[in-house]
Design a protein around this motif. Sequence first.
Motif, PDB file in Angstrom:
ATOM      1  N   THR A 288     -11.319  -3.969   0.437  1.00 52.25           N
ATOM      2  CA  THR A 288     -11.942  -3.373   1.618  1.00 52.25           C
ATOM      3  C   THR A 288     -13.464  -3.413   1.559  1.00 52.25           C
ATOM      4  O   THR A 288     -14.068  -3.622   0.516  1.00 52.25           O
ATOM      5  CB  THR A 288     -11.509  -1.902   1.749  1.00 52.25           C
ATOM      6  OG1 THR A 288     -11.758  -1.227   0.500  1.00 52.25           O
ATOM      7  CG2 THR A 288     -10.039  -1.780   2.100  1.00 52.25           C
ATOM      8  N   GLU A 289     -14.059  -3.179   2.743  1.00 50.04           N
ATOM      9  CA  GLU A 289     -15.496  -2.926   2.894  1.00 50.04           C
ATOM     10  C   GLU A 289     -15.661  -1.770   3.857  1.00 50.04           C
ATOM     11  O   GLU A 289     -14.939  -1.693   4.866  1.00 50.04           O
ATOM     12  CB  GLU A 289     -16.232  -4.133   3.483  1.00 50.04           C
ATOM     13  CG  GLU A 289     -16.557  -5.241   2.541  1.00 50.04           C
ATOM     14  CD  GLU A 289     -17.520  -6.255   3.161  1.00 50.04           C
ATOM     15  OE1 GLU A 289     -18.426  -5.830   3.922  1.00 50.04           O
ATOM     16  OE2 GLU A 289     -17.370  -7.451   2.884  1.00 50.04           O
ATOM     17  N   GLY A 290     -16.626  -0.913   3.575  1.00 48.04           N
ATOM     18  CA  GLY A 290     -16.915   0.181   4.495  1.00 48.04           C
ATOM     19  C   GLY A 290     -15.679   0.963   4.870  1.00 48.04           C
ATOM     20  O   GLY A 290     -14.868   1.333   4.021  1.00 48.04           O
ATOM     21  N   THR A 291     -15.510   1.207   6.186  1.00 42.05           N
ATOM     22  CA  THR A 291     -14.305   1.893   6.673  1.00 42.05           C
ATOM     23  C   THR A 291     -13.660   1.121   7.822  1.00 42.05           C
ATOM     24  O   THR A 291     -12.935   1.702   8.637  1.00 42.05           O
ATOM     25  CB  THR A 291     -14.639   3.320   7.151  1.00 42.05           C
ATOM     26  OG1 THR A 291     -15.675   3.247   8.145  1.00 42.05           O
ATOM     27  CG2 THR A 291     -15.082   4.196   6.006  1.00 42.05           C
ATOM     28  N   SER A 292     -13.918  -0.201   7.867  1.00 41.11           N
ATOM     29  CA  SER A 292     -13.365  -0.961   8.992  1.00 41.11           C
ATOM     30  C   SER A 292     -12.899  -2.363   8.631  1.00 41.11           C
ATOM     31  O   SER A 292     -12.414  -3.087   9.497  1.00 41.11           O
ATOM     32  CB  SER A 292     -14.401  -1.056  10.127  1.00 41.11           C
ATOM     33  OG  SER A 292     -15.571  -1.736   9.666  1.00 41.11           O
ATOM     34  N   TYR A 293     -13.013  -2.744   7.359  1.00 38.00           N
ATOM     35  CA  TYR A 293     -12.670  -4.119   7.002  1.00 38.00           C
ATOM     36  C   TYR A 293     -11.678  -4.151   5.840  1.00 38.00           C
ATOM     37  O   TYR A 293     -11.889  -3.510   4.808  1.00 38.00           O
ATOM     38  CB  TYR A 293     -13.922  -4.906   6.605  1.00 38.00           C
ATOM     39  CG  TYR A 293     -13.621  -6.333   6.203  1.00 38.00           C
ATOM     40  CD1 TYR A 293     -13.471  -7.331   7.159  1.00 38.00           C
ATOM     41  CD2 TYR A 293     -13.480  -6.684   4.859  1.00 38.00           C
ATOM     42  CE1 TYR A 293     -13.186  -8.647   6.796  1.00 38.00           C
ATOM     43  CE2 TYR A 293     -13.188  -7.990   4.483  1.00 38.00           C
ATOM     44  CZ  TYR A 293     -13.042  -8.967   5.456  1.00 38.00           C
ATOM     45  OH  TYR A 293     -12.754 -10.253   5.089  1.00 38.00           O
ATOM     46  N   ILE A 294     -10.607  -4.922   6.037  1.00 39.39           N
ATOM     47  CA  ILE A 294      -9.622  -5.188   4.991  1.00 39.39           C
ATOM     48  C   ILE A 294      -9.596  -6.688   4.751  1.00 39.39           C
ATOM     49  O   ILE A 294      -9.501  -7.469   5.706  1.00 39.39           O
ATOM     50  CB  ILE A 294      -8.219  -4.722   5.409  1.00 39.39           C
ATOM     51  CG1 ILE A 294      -8.220  -3.238   5.790  1.00 39.39           C
ATOM     52  CG2 ILE A 294      -7.212  -4.981   4.294  1.00 39.39           C
ATOM     53  CD1 ILE A 294      -6.956  -2.789   6.486  1.00 39.39           C
ATOM     54  N   SER A 295      -9.696  -7.115   3.522  1.00 40.05           N
ATOM     55  CA  SER A 295      -9.647  -8.544   3.222  1.00 40.05           C
ATOM     56  C   SER A 295      -8.315  -9.120   3.691  1.00 40.05           C
ATOM     57  O   SER A 295      -7.247  -8.614   3.316  1.00 40.05           O
ATOM     58  CB  SER A 295      -9.809  -8.788   1.724  1.00 40.05           C
ATOM     59  OG  SER A 295      -9.573 -10.159   1.428  1.00 40.05           O
TER      60      SER A 295
END
Length: 224
Positions: A49-56
């Motif tokens: 993940t990144e931040g609170t809006s992105y999932i690899s």
Amino acid sequence: MKLSAALCLVSIRLAAATVQGFDISDYQPSVNFAAAYSSGARFVIIKATEGTSYISPDFSSQYTGATKAGFIRGGYHFAHPDKSSGSAQATYFLAHGGGWSDDGITLPGMLDIEYNPNGATCYGLSASAMVSWVQSFVNQYHTKTGRYPMIYTTNGWWSECTGDSTAFSTTCPLVLASYNSAIGTIPGGWPYQTIWQNSDSYTYGGDSDIFNGALTNLKKLATG
């Protein structure tokens, strides 16, 4: 004297035990897990993940591939301290692959905190605010899993952006990026690195990582 020297040499060799591994980001989708395992690699850390809006988009398939190949594996979260709280980002990470279970093959989650890809030095935070942000992430992860997350960083970034804080040196294992022939300066009061990311290229995909210890120690890291 000869016996003492021999014992010293044995001690040095034991201390120098390492385990090859690697880590994978979302821009590195092509990985040959079977070949990596056959070559001697035994662990992999995969971006979740990144931040609170992105999932690899490749996390699930890569995690499954690593598991089937026999790896000790875990997920990592790329931090955006300028976007939301550490606690919120830890919660998001936990909900999308960053959890931990005492099964002997799952590494504690890793917080990837480093240079801002969007430009602002230290994400616009003061050193004290950055330490508070990391503490918020660490506390939330620990509360929910009973484990402290690993922290991935560089000496330069940690020194500049946290004021070389020692707040995590006794709790969070250090994953240090240093693309040199030797590990170099270890920041933050950590007595040693748990994992050394020694290259941004690994033969079978991703970046090369070296665990600082024997396989038995790596397995202990996965069991708490």
